[in-house]
Design an enzyme around this catalytic site. Structure first.
Site, PDB file in Angstrom:
ATOM      1  CB  CYS A   2      32.654  40.229  28.214  1.00  0.00           C
ATOM      2  SG  CYS A   2      34.211  41.191  27.741  1.00  0.00           S
ATOM      3  NE  ARG A  27      29.492  38.339  32.743  1.00  0.00           N
ATOM      4  CZ  ARG A  27      30.025  37.517  33.706  1.00  0.00           C
ATOM      5  NH1 ARG A  27      29.700  37.121  34.703  1.00  0.00           N
ATOM      6  NH2 ARG A  27      31.212  36.854  33.512  1.00  0.00           N
ATOM      7  CD1 TRP A  75      34.454  46.757  32.507  1.00  0.00           C
ATOM      8  CD2 TRP A  75      36.446  45.507  32.370  1.00  0.00           C
ATOM      9  NE1 TRP A  75      35.647  47.013  33.351  1.00  0.00           N
ATOM     10  CE2 TRP A  75      36.672  46.407  33.238  1.00  0.00           C
ATOM     11  CE3 TRP A  75      37.186  44.624  31.882  1.00  0.00           C
ATOM     12  CZ2 TRP A  75      38.069  46.416  33.965  1.00  0.00           C
ATOM     13  CZ3 TRP A  75      38.427  44.465  32.429  1.00  0.00           C
ATOM     14  CH2 TRP A  75      38.869  45.502  33.521  1.00  0.00           C
ATOM     15  CG  ASN A 101      33.572  36.580  30.031  1.00  0.00           C
ATOM     16  OD1 ASN A 101      32.924  35.817  30.822  1.00  0.00           O
ATOM     17  ND2 ASN A 101      34.228  37.682  30.330  1.00  0.00           N
ATOM     18  N   GLY A 102      36.709  36.593  28.236  1.00  0.00           N
ATOM     19  CA  GLY A 102      38.002  36.288  28.790  1.00  0.00           C
ATOM     20  C   GLY A 102      39.272  36.966  28.066  1.00  0.00           C
ATOM     21  CD  GLU A 498      32.648  47.600  51.323  1.00  0.00           C
ATOM     22  OE1 GLU A 498      33.555  47.373  50.995  1.00  0.00           O
ATOM     23  OE2 GLU A 498      31.606  47.412  50.427  1.00  0.00           O
ATOM     24  CE  LYS A 502      30.578  49.402  47.892  1.00  0.00           C
ATOM     25  NZ  LYS A 502      31.077  48.308  48.097  1.00  0.00           N
ATOM     26  CD  GLU A 505      32.861  49.659  44.413  1.00  0.00           C
ATOM     27  OE1 GLU A 505      33.338  48.455  44.102  1.00  0.00           O
ATOM     28  OE2 GLU A 505      32.193  49.818  45.520  1.00  0.00           O
ATOM     29  CG  HIS A 521      52.026  56.817  62.289  1.00  0.00           C
ATOM     30  ND1 HIS A 521      53.156  57.318  62.676  1.00  0.00           N
ATOM     31  CD2 HIS A 521      51.248  56.233  63.039  1.00  0.00           C
ATOM     32  CE1 HIS A 521      52.899  56.615  64.169  1.00  0.00           C
ATOM     33  NE2 HIS A 521      51.622  55.894  64.250  1.00  0.00           N
ATOM     34  CE  LYS A 620      27.212  42.790  41.990  1.00  0.00           C
ATOM     35  NZ  LYS A 620      28.069  43.397  42.887  1.00  0.00           N
TER      36      LYS A 620
END
Ligand code: G6P
Length: 625
Positions: A2, A27, A75, A101-102, A498, A502, A505, A521, A620
């Protein structure tokens, strides 16, 4: 997560708040809202589901006047993203409004207590509980707003950055933080508050970073108009237990141009293309190619801790964790110190054994990730030495650390991390080289080779970027795919992880990263024509073995996109698509091989019409656990 922003001064607050919300949208972007006190003393709240643009459309025909206001981009944690759960929230009497925010962990107990006192709740949020508690305290204890906030926060378990308005006191804004970031901007007869400095930068370069359990009272009454003064009468900081603190005004190192797209269609593409420059910035003053030397002040000042370390624990989340995995290879190779790489969220809760002679390295772009912050808090309590690699200057993680290294890549705005990742790898490689040299665990020759090769990395990335158009062209061929596999070995195994992250996401295509040799495997069962396989196969280390892995894929009709070293003959013959990167030292190959993977994910997402910079459900900066 947030984002919160607030303003008190002489200007119309609304445009400042909206612009600030746009900057903070990285955010969270489930819903947004604003609260303003107009000249008639009315406290107006407007909220909308979705992005800030929806809020603007909704509020376009409303009264958005007022020189004091607060705003929020959400968020969702408690309660689905809808208008009712969006912030700001009114108190019972609608005299107060809050943004938060939290997470208030004990909100259920607090809520039950307030319900017994006759308070009712409109939303499912923990935040509404807090504003009701503040009002309850204000009314029943007959105290002013700041005291009510202090008393209420004494009862709260959890994390918060909050801002509160009281329509009966339109000259005062109260804000507080614990665990979630909060910055105050100090202007001429005006103040700003925000989750980070981006909404503030165009108005002032004077900022105060609020510490945990501090409450700040901003008031337009009695502010010094001298501007240059370091003491400002309009700011009062106390702790939640009402201990007075002295506001420490710092100069902000951020420019407006760093926050703009600079002609690129998306921040992510801009940030990918910035990497030659950002890596040069990360190395500036540290890598001295002429003297064949690396000077990292965070290391130099604390050499003994590294020399005596029996073990290095790296803790991080997401992309930063992948940078940590690469560092494990480099530190073990050069410095011969055992390294463990931990997800911060696991580390903090699994009762880890931490010794006083451990060095804990925290990696975080934002410097605010809640789990990483908690992990280093724990390690610090146990006496470990904390070294952090962060991008955002003055963030919570570097402030809590004993030492560290900033990556200096400027604000990263695209939610999918790109330039921060490569800079983290550079910072960690520099650190590995410093330790290795000091310990004498690497040869002078090897040290010189890597230092010189590091200095050439920006130009080599420039070279990789020239293939952007080609990657964009063949990316179109792969938008049909519902699954991807990414393979790599050694230093390039984390690159495979990575690359897969990407793609997941930003394009919402499922992708798995795997160490290439592990394919047999399990994942080999998935290989078919419908499953593209990206293989990171530079000519170094276990190259021949990776070539065999590619043969195994081709034998099962898989389609291979390979990242290879310039002039590669073997892979080029068998892979369907090949992207070449210049030759470099093995430990530096991730800095080159990751670039095509960033571009591939970007172009696939663009062709699929996805929101590249703000992918669904992500944020983010993850300031909740
Ligand atoms: C979020 C972001 C990722 C990032 C991770 C860790 O998930 O979307 O891009 O890698 O957090 O963030 P940090 O700021 O600690 O590097």
């Amino acid at each position: 997560m947030c984002g919160i922003v607030g303003y008190i001064g002489k200007r119309n607050a609304y445009p400042i708040l909206i612009k600030g919300l746009h900057r903070l949208e990285y955010r969270g972007y489930d819903s947004a809202g604003v609260a303003l006190i107009n000249a008639q003393g009315q406290l107006n709240i407007y909220k909308a589901k979705g992005k800030v643009a929806e809020l603007e459309a909704y509020a376009s025909d409303k009264d958005t006047t007022g020189t004091i206001g607060i705003a929020h981009t959400r968020w969702a944690t408690h309660g689905e993203p809808n208008t009712v759960n969006a912030h700001p929230h009114y108190s019972e009497s609608e005299r107060l409004a809050i943004i938060h925010n939290g997470i208030i962990e004990n909100y259920a107990v607090l809520k039950a207590g307030l319900q017994k006192e006759g308070y009712s709740f409109k939303s499912e949020t923990d935040t509404e509980v807090l504003i009701q508690l503040i009002e309850y305290t204000q009314v029943n204890k007959h105290v002013d707003l700041r005291t009510a906030v202090q008393l209420a926060l004494q009862q709260v378990i959890g994390a918060y950055a909050i801002a509160v308005l009281d329509k009966d006191h339109p000259d005062t804004l109260i804000a507080a933080r614990k665990g979630s970031p909060l910055v105050v901007g100090v202007g001429q007869e005006e103040y700003f508050i925000a989750s980070d400095a981006t909404p503030i930068v165009e108005y002032t370069d004077k900022v105060i970073y609020i510490e945990d359990e501090e409450v700040v009272k901003l008031s337009t009454k009695g502010q010094s108009t001298k501007g240059q003064s370091t003491k400002d009468e309009g700011i009062e900081i106390t702790t939640i237990n009402n201990v007075q603190k002295t506001p420490e005004i710092k100069r902000l190192e951020l420019s407006l141009s760093q926050l703009e797209k600079g002609g690129y269609p998306h921040f992510m593409l801009k940030e990918i293309f910035e990497q030659p420059r950002t890596l040069a910035d990360s190395m500036r003053g540290r890598v001295n190619v002429r003297q064949d030397n690396i000077a990292l002040s965070g290391f130099i000042d604390n050499k003994e801790r590294f020399m005596n370390a029996k073990r290095i624990i790296i803790t991080a989340c997401g992309t930063s964790w992948h940078a940590g995995l690469i560092a494990m290879y480099a530190i073990e190779e050069f410095a011969q110190i055992p390294v463990e790489v931990e997800y911060s969220s696991e580390f903090r809760y699994r009762k880890p054994v931490i010794n006083r002679d451990d060095v804990v390295i925290a990696i975080s772009q934002s410097g605010e990730t809640a789990d990483t912050l908690a992990a280093i808090q724990l390690a610090k309590e146990k006496g470990a030495f904390i070294f952090s690699i962060c991008n955002v200057i003055g963030a919570s993680i570097p402030r809590l650390s004993n030492s560290g290294c900033y990556t200096h890549v400027g604000p990263e705005i695209g939610v999918a991390s790109t330039k921060a990742f490569t800079a983290q790898v550079v910072a960690l490689t520099m650190l590995a080289l410093c330790i290795g040299k000091e310990k004498g665990t690497m040869s002078e020759e090897q040290y010189l080779h890597v230092v010189r090769a590091l200095g050439q990395i920006p130009d080599k990335i420039e070279c990789v970027l020239t293939q952007n158009k080609r990657i964009a062209d063949f990316a179109k061929t792969f938008t049909y795919a519902q699954n991807f596999i990414y393979l790599g070995r050694g230093y390039n195994y984390p690159v495979a992880l990575e690359g897969a992250l990407k793609l997941k996401e930003i394009s919402y295509i499922h992708a798995e990263g795997y160490p290439a040799a592990e394919m047999k495997h399990g994942p080999i069962a998935l290989i078919s024509q419908e499953m593209p396989v990206v293989v990171v196969a530079p000519r170094c280390g276990t190259y021949e073995k990776v070539v065999s892995n590619i043969q195994e894929i081709k034998a099962r009709n898989g389609r291979v996109i390979a990242i290879v070293t310039e002039g590669d003959k073997m892979v080029s013959k068998i892979a369907d698509y090949v992207i070449e990167v210049p030759e470099t030292e093995e430990c530096l190959t991730p800095l080159l091989t990751v670039i095509p993977l960033q571009l591939l994910a970007y172009h696939i997402a663009v062709v699929k019409g996805c929101d590249v910079d703000q992918p669904r459900n992500l944020a983010k900066s993850v300031t909740v656990e």
